[in-house]
Design an enzyme around this catalytic site. Sequence first.
Site, short mmCIF file in Angstrom:
data_model
loop_
_atom_site.label_atom_id
_atom_site.label_comp_id
_atom_site.label_asym_id
_atom_site.label_seq_id
_atom_site.Cartn_x
_atom_site.Cartn_y
_atom_site.Cartn_z
N HIS A 185 -40.11 49.43 4.43
CA HIS A 185 -40.36 50.87 4.60
C HIS A 185 -39.68 51.41 5.88
O HIS A 185 -39.00 52.43 5.86
CB HIS A 185 -41.89 51.03 4.64
CG HIS A 185 -42.36 52.27 5.28
ND1 HIS A 185 -42.25 53.48 4.65
CD2 HIS A 185 -42.90 52.50 6.49
CE1 HIS A 185 -42.72 54.39 5.45
NE2 HIS A 185 -43.14 53.83 6.57
N CYS A 469 -26.44 49.19 -6.73
CA CYS A 469 -27.21 50.34 -6.23
C CYS A 469 -28.29 49.90 -5.24
O CYS A 469 -29.04 50.73 -4.75
CB CYS A 469 -27.82 51.14 -7.37
SG CYS A 469 -29.01 50.20 -8.32
#
Length: 539
Positions: A185, A469
């Site tokens: 995060h 990606c």
Amino acid sequence: MSKTVELRGVGVGSHGLVGNVWLLAMAGSPLEPKRATRELAEETEALTTSIATTVSGLRGDAAGNDSVSSDIMEALLVLVEDSELLELARPSLEQGWDGATALQNALDEFSAMMGEDEEFQSRVSDLMAIGREIGSVHRGEKRALDLPSDGQWILVARDLTPLETSKFGPSVVGVITEHGGPTSHTAIICRARNLPAVVGCHGALTLRHGSSVLLDPAGDRVVPGGSLELQTQSIMLAPLSDAPLITVRANIGSAEEGRDAAQTVAQGVGLFRTEVLYLNASDAPSLAEQQALYREVFLAAPRGKIIVRTIDAGSDKPVPFLPVAREENPALGVRGFRMASKFPEFAESQLRAIAGAVAETGRDVGVMAPMVSTVEEVRHFASLCHQAGITQVGIMVETPAIISVLPDLHGLVSFLSIGTNDLSQYLFAADRLHPELSSFNSPWQPGLFREIKRIVDAGEILGVPVGVCGESGANPLVAIVLAGLGIHSVSAASSAVNDVASALQGVTKKTAQRCASAALSATSPEQAQSEVRAILEEL
Ligand code: PEP
Ligand code: MG
């Protein structure tokens, strides 16, 4: 600590800086228990007000942030506002404790209810930080969060909660965390905000408050007392052509991020994470509501192809309207495309809504499924797409099992996109969020490059383009290796797109292939990185 001892971690961003340490180590200590000085009803009412004012302040702070941070924060605030939390606080209030203590006890109980599950526990520590903030407001004390408000500081912490990252002002110019990996995060948020960081940095908490350090993300290190001349030079490659060697696209999760991406040189979108739109939605959106949102995103996105990923719910991205039972190992549980069998109506409505938005906007759109591991799943996904009128069907390659059966997907897929974040965690059996396993998830792991090469070879047999990606593509030097391995496109957060594109403008195919063979034959991530740097430095 000697000035020459450097601390190793995982760098985020490419520019280094020298600054003074702001140690946030103490912010995690619980508030001291106190007895209430008011009557029960008054104390309860005051606690309700403290929760409401703090939540509204935090919501205001979060609204000014990037959408990744504000979505994470919103998910936490919804839990704090839940009336059940106040119910859990009631027994302590009735026993004469003040609101701050009662709230802390309620959160402890909440945490116990969540069990040992590591993923829940990481959310609980975020909730605790918000609880301490509310407690400090309630007592009229100095805010629990001791972030710098002036000057320029490099924030050092064990780990950062969404509460903390949402409150970064201009005084925070860099970040060092003891925990966290390249896809954590904190790393994702620092990358989105263009804040240099070194995460998973062992020994970070031994740095002294106020001491000067060199933050050197390009070198994956922090050098106490180091000067800027010591920073690992970003390799500046002079442009050799007008266009990057391979296509560079953006990763987005909302229309706002689509607009940001349109300000970069991205040629379209390599990954539109649709679940980001629904992380806080308690009710399933209707087909018309979905279509309106997808339409808005398609209109905002940069010119070029858009690759939409169907909802990747579950595990670290729970979506409230697609609930799953408590799982021992959520990363190995019902997530990604597995949700389509559990919630077939939503899967169908999502594909129809995407097809509707394509018809409305005329954009060139491919649709891919996350987390597939068998040929049957791909066949199922392709047939759902065809029923909805979608012709460009792809899959994410993020499980080891799907790699082995790629040659059997002939005629079923028209593109492949490698999700290196999940592929790394499943290849190395190392949780992508685990604070102590970040080196397994390094984008420089030779084992990862060798698997990517297998996927490229399979893509050639299938006659379909292969993109990357995952976060690997956000590292300009790794992107060069990927181009050399035969990858056709990479995509990254908007903040990284221009750097990746300019690196890919500065190399020939031959150089990229040399870098790829060095990375493939290396026996450690450090060796892969240093050999690739050596090739590029001598250009
Ligand atoms: C990946 O796993 O690399 C990926 C791009 O998907 P996410 O990070 O959303 O799981
Ligand atoms: Mg993934």
